[in-house]
Scaffold this motif. Structure first.
Motif, PDB file in Angstrom:
ATOM      1  N   GLU A 277     -18.505 -60.631  11.395  1.00 27.20           N
ATOM      2  CA  GLU A 277     -18.993 -61.595  10.409  1.00 27.20           C
ATOM      3  C   GLU A 277     -20.509 -61.712  10.446  1.00 27.20           C
ATOM      4  O   GLU A 277     -21.088 -62.503   9.713  1.00 27.20           O
ATOM      5  CB  GLU A 277     -18.344 -62.956  10.649  1.00 27.20           C
ATOM      6  CG  GLU A 277     -16.851 -62.937  10.389  1.00 27.20           C
ATOM      7  CD  GLU A 277     -16.187 -64.278  10.673  1.00 27.20           C
ATOM      8  OE1 GLU A 277     -16.868 -65.205  11.177  1.00 27.20           O
ATOM      9  OE2 GLU A 277     -14.991 -64.386  10.395  1.00 27.20           O
ATOM     10  N   HIS A 278     -21.140 -60.921  11.308  1.00 33.75           N
ATOM     11  CA  HIS A 278     -22.592 -60.890  11.424  1.00 33.75           C
ATOM     12  C   HIS A 278     -23.020 -59.427  11.543  1.00 33.75           C
ATOM     13  O   HIS A 278     -22.202 -58.567  11.861  1.00 33.75           O
ATOM     14  CB  HIS A 278     -23.049 -61.689  12.657  1.00 33.75           C
ATOM     15  CG  HIS A 278     -22.364 -61.250  13.912  1.00 33.75           C
ATOM     16  ND1 HIS A 278     -21.106 -61.713  14.275  1.00 33.75           N
ATOM     17  CD2 HIS A 278     -22.717 -60.365  14.867  1.00 33.75           C
ATOM     18  CE1 HIS A 278     -20.746 -61.135  15.406  1.00 33.75           C
ATOM     19  NE2 HIS A 278     -21.696 -60.315  15.780  1.00 33.75           N
ATOM     20  N   GLU A 279     -24.285 -59.157  11.258  1.00 34.57           N
ATOM     21  CA  GLU A 279     -24.763 -57.785  11.367  1.00 34.57           C
ATOM     22  C   GLU A 279     -24.845 -57.364  12.827  1.00 34.57           C
ATOM     23  O   GLU A 279     -25.258 -58.144  13.690  1.00 34.57           O
ATOM     24  CB  GLU A 279     -26.134 -57.618  10.702  1.00 34.57           C
ATOM     25  CG  GLU A 279     -26.037 -57.413   9.224  1.00 34.57           C
ATOM     26  CD  GLU A 279     -27.266 -56.751   8.613  1.00 34.57           C
ATOM     27  OE1 GLU A 279     -28.121 -56.199   9.341  1.00 34.57           O
ATOM     28  OE2 GLU A 279     -27.364 -56.793   7.374  1.00 34.57           O
ATOM     29  N   VAL A 280     -24.452 -56.136  13.068  1.00 36.74           N
ATOM     30  CA  VAL A 280     -24.550 -55.523  14.384  1.00 36.74           C
ATOM     31  C   VAL A 280     -25.197 -54.154  14.192  1.00 36.74           C
ATOM     32  O   VAL A 280     -24.728 -53.348  13.384  1.00 36.74           O
ATOM     33  CB  VAL A 280     -23.157 -55.356  15.047  1.00 36.74           C
ATOM     34  CG1 VAL A 280     -23.278 -54.628  16.377  1.00 36.74           C
ATOM     35  CG2 VAL A 280     -22.499 -56.707  15.244  1.00 36.74           C
ATOM     36  N   PHE A 281     -26.280 -53.912  14.906  1.00 37.38           N
ATOM     37  CA  PHE A 281     -26.987 -52.638  14.841  1.00 37.38           C
ATOM     38  C   PHE A 281     -26.655 -51.861  16.104  1.00 37.38           C
ATOM     39  O   PHE A 281     -26.851 -52.359  17.209  1.00 37.38           O
ATOM     40  CB  PHE A 281     -28.501 -52.860  14.732  1.00 37.38           C
ATOM     41  CG  PHE A 281     -29.280 -51.613  14.475  1.00 37.38           C
ATOM     42  CD1 PHE A 281     -29.595 -51.237  13.181  1.00 37.38           C
ATOM     43  CD2 PHE A 281     -29.691 -50.796  15.520  1.00 37.38           C
ATOM     44  CE1 PHE A 281     -30.316 -50.084  12.933  1.00 37.38           C
ATOM     45  CE2 PHE A 281     -30.408 -49.639  15.289  1.00 37.38           C
ATOM     46  CZ  PHE A 281     -30.725 -49.273  13.991  1.00 37.38           C
ATOM     47  N   SER A 282     -26.139 -50.660  15.917  1.00 38.88           N
ATOM     48  CA  SER A 282     -25.688 -49.833  17.043  1.00 38.88           C
ATOM     49  C   SER A 282     -26.334 -48.456  16.986  1.00 38.88           C
ATOM     50  O   SER A 282     -26.839 -48.032  15.938  1.00 38.88           O
ATOM     51  CB  SER A 282     -24.167 -49.669  17.001  1.00 38.88           C
ATOM     52  OG  SER A 282     -23.530 -50.918  17.009  1.00 38.88           O
TER      53      SER A 282
ATOM     54  N   PRO B 201     -21.838 -57.299   6.645  1.00 40.25           N
ATOM     55  CA  PRO B 201     -20.676 -58.192   6.562  1.00 40.25           C
ATOM     56  C   PRO B 201     -20.230 -58.498   5.134  1.00 40.25           C
ATOM     57  O   PRO B 201     -19.071 -58.821   4.904  1.00 40.25           O
ATOM     58  CB  PRO B 201     -21.152 -59.462   7.265  1.00 40.25           C
ATOM     59  CG  PRO B 201     -22.221 -59.001   8.189  1.00 40.25           C
ATOM     60  CD  PRO B 201     -22.906 -57.881   7.457  1.00 40.25           C
ATOM     61  N   SER B 202     -21.127 -58.349   4.165  1.00 38.41           N
ATOM     62  CA  SER B 202     -20.765 -58.599   2.762  1.00 38.41           C
ATOM     63  C   SER B 202     -19.739 -57.580   2.269  1.00 38.41           C
ATOM     64  O   SER B 202     -19.073 -57.810   1.264  1.00 38.41           O
ATOM     65  CB  SER B 202     -22.010 -58.514   1.877  1.00 38.41           C
ATOM     66  OG  SER B 202     -22.492 -57.172   1.836  1.00 38.41           O
ATOM     67  N   GLY B 203     -19.650 -56.444   2.972  1.00 39.09           N
ATOM     68  CA  GLY B 203     -18.740 -55.385   2.564  1.00 39.09           C
ATOM     69  C   GLY B 203     -19.421 -54.282   1.788  1.00 39.09           C
ATOM     70  O   GLY B 203     -18.948 -53.150   1.736  1.00 39.09           O
ATOM     71  N   ASP B 204     -20.565 -54.580   1.160  1.00 39.83           N
ATOM     72  CA  ASP B 204     -21.306 -53.604   0.357  1.00 39.83           C
ATOM     73  C   ASP B 204     -22.181 -52.748   1.271  1.00 39.83           C
ATOM     74  O   ASP B 204     -23.115 -53.255   1.893  1.00 39.83           O
ATOM     75  CB  ASP B 204     -22.168 -54.336  -0.668  1.00 39.83           C
ATOM     76  CG  ASP B 204     -22.961 -53.401  -1.554  1.00 39.83           C
ATOM     77  OD1 ASP B 204     -22.800 -52.160  -1.463  1.00 39.83           O
ATOM     78  OD2 ASP B 204     -23.756 -53.914  -2.374  1.00 39.83           O
ATOM     79  N   PRO B 205     -21.919 -51.447   1.349  1.00 40.13           N
ATOM     80  CA  PRO B 205     -22.681 -50.598   2.261  1.00 40.13           C
ATOM     81  C   PRO B 205     -24.016 -50.100   1.710  1.00 40.13           C
ATOM     82  O   PRO B 205     -24.664 -49.266   2.341  1.00 40.13           O
ATOM     83  CB  PRO B 205     -21.727 -49.428   2.496  1.00 40.13           C
ATOM     84  CG  PRO B 205     -20.994 -49.291   1.206  1.00 40.13           C
ATOM     85  CD  PRO B 205     -20.826 -50.719   0.700  1.00 40.13           C
TER      86      PRO B 205
ATOM     87  N   VAL C  49     -22.161 -49.416   7.229  1.00 40.11           N
ATOM     88  CA  VAL C  49     -20.727 -49.534   6.992  1.00 40.11           C
ATOM     89  C   VAL C  49     -20.375 -50.929   6.489  1.00 40.11           C
ATOM     90  O   VAL C  49     -21.016 -51.906   6.830  1.00 40.11           O
ATOM     91  CB  VAL C  49     -19.898 -49.212   8.267  1.00 40.11           C
ATOM     92  CG1 VAL C  49     -20.108 -47.789   8.688  1.00 40.11           C
ATOM     93  CG2 VAL C  49     -20.225 -50.162   9.397  1.00 40.11           C
ATOM     94  N   GLY C  50     -19.364 -50.965   5.657  1.00 38.41           N
ATOM     95  CA  GLY C  50     -18.840 -52.211   5.138  1.00 38.41           C
ATOM     96  C   GLY C  50     -17.394 -51.995   4.760  1.00 38.41           C
ATOM     97  O   GLY C  50     -16.895 -50.870   4.768  1.00 38.41           O
ATOM     98  N   SER C  51     -16.725 -53.055   4.392  1.00 33.88           N
ATOM     99  CA  SER C  51     -15.313 -52.931   4.028  1.00 33.88           C
ATOM    100  C   SER C  51     -15.125 -52.084   2.769  1.00 33.88           C
ATOM    101  O   SER C  51     -14.043 -51.549   2.538  1.00 33.88           O
ATOM    102  CB  SER C  51     -14.691 -54.321   3.831  1.00 33.88           C
ATOM    103  OG  SER C  51     -15.385 -55.016   2.819  1.00 33.88           O
ATOM    104  N   GLU C  52     -16.185 -51.938   1.971  1.00 32.33           N
ATOM    105  CA  GLU C  52     -16.105 -51.144   0.742  1.00 32.33           C
ATOM    106  C   GLU C  52     -16.445 -49.672   0.960  1.00 32.33           C
ATOM    107  O   GLU C  52     -16.502 -48.898   0.008  1.00 32.33           O
ATOM    108  CB  GLU C  52     -17.034 -51.736  -0.323  1.00 32.33           C
ATOM    109  CG  GLU C  52     -16.656 -53.151  -0.723  1.00 32.33           C
ATOM    110  CD  GLU C  52     -17.687 -53.798  -1.630  1.00 32.33           C
ATOM    111  OE1 GLU C  52     -18.558 -53.097  -2.183  1.00 32.33           O
ATOM    112  OE2 GLU C  52     -17.611 -55.038  -1.782  1.00 32.33           O
TER     113      GLU C  52
END
Length: 165
Positions: free
Chosen positions: A62-67, A117-121, A151-154
């Motif tokens: 639910e938050h941005e994660v940079f890896s 987290p918005s889903g829009d990559p 990455v996002g859900s979309e």
């Protein structure tokens, strides 16, 4: 959840369910398999090999994660590390810390990845700027930035595939 609910099949990479599984069990199993695909020594011959695994590991935050996926000279995985956590729409990324980790792991190349987290990559201007800064900082030590994946859900966006990198 352990893998005790699964039994290896006769064909490599296949499994039989021996106990009922919940949706959460299935998601946890999938994330475990994704982590194994990004484990030390696994060779990444095409960044696209890693996309779906990275997406699975990062899309539900639910938050941005940079890896960062740290790679050796043969593009084998040295380590996958979640480096920075942010808010719902931003994460502070410090090139010095990424460079320090890359040198610690003796990485020859990296694949940067973060979630939206918005889903829009679709990458933001800020995403493009930090990618350029990281490319410059790592490049001074001859560490190649192979790709930056959002990455996002979309879905996902590859900087290498879209020409941003």
């Amino acid at each position: 959840m352990s893998n005790s609910k699964l039994k290896a099949g006769e064909v490599a990479g296949t499994y039989h369910v021996v106990e009922p599984l919940t949706e959460a069990d299935i998601i946890n199993l999938a994330k475990g398999f994704a982590r194994r695909k990004l484990a030390r020594g696994c060779k990444i011959t095409q960044p696209s090999q890693a996309f779906e695994h990275l997406r699975l590991l990062l899309q539900d935050y639910e938050h941005e994660v940079f890896s960062v996926l740290f790679l050796d000279t043969q593009h084998r995985v040295i380590r996958f590390e979640e480096m920075f956590r942010g808010t719902i729409d931003t994460s502070s990324v410090y090139p010095r810390e990424v460079l320090k980790a890359a040198l610690t792991y003796n990485a020859a190349a990296v694949i940067l990845v973060h979630n939206h987290p918005s889903g829009d990559p679709e990458p933001s201007d800020s995403d493009k700027r930090i990618t350029q800064r990281l490319k410059e900082a790592l490049g001074m030590m001859d560490i190649r930035v192979i790709d930056h994946v959002v990455v996002g859900s979309e879905g996902y966006t590859s900087f290498a595939e879209t020409g941003y990198l």
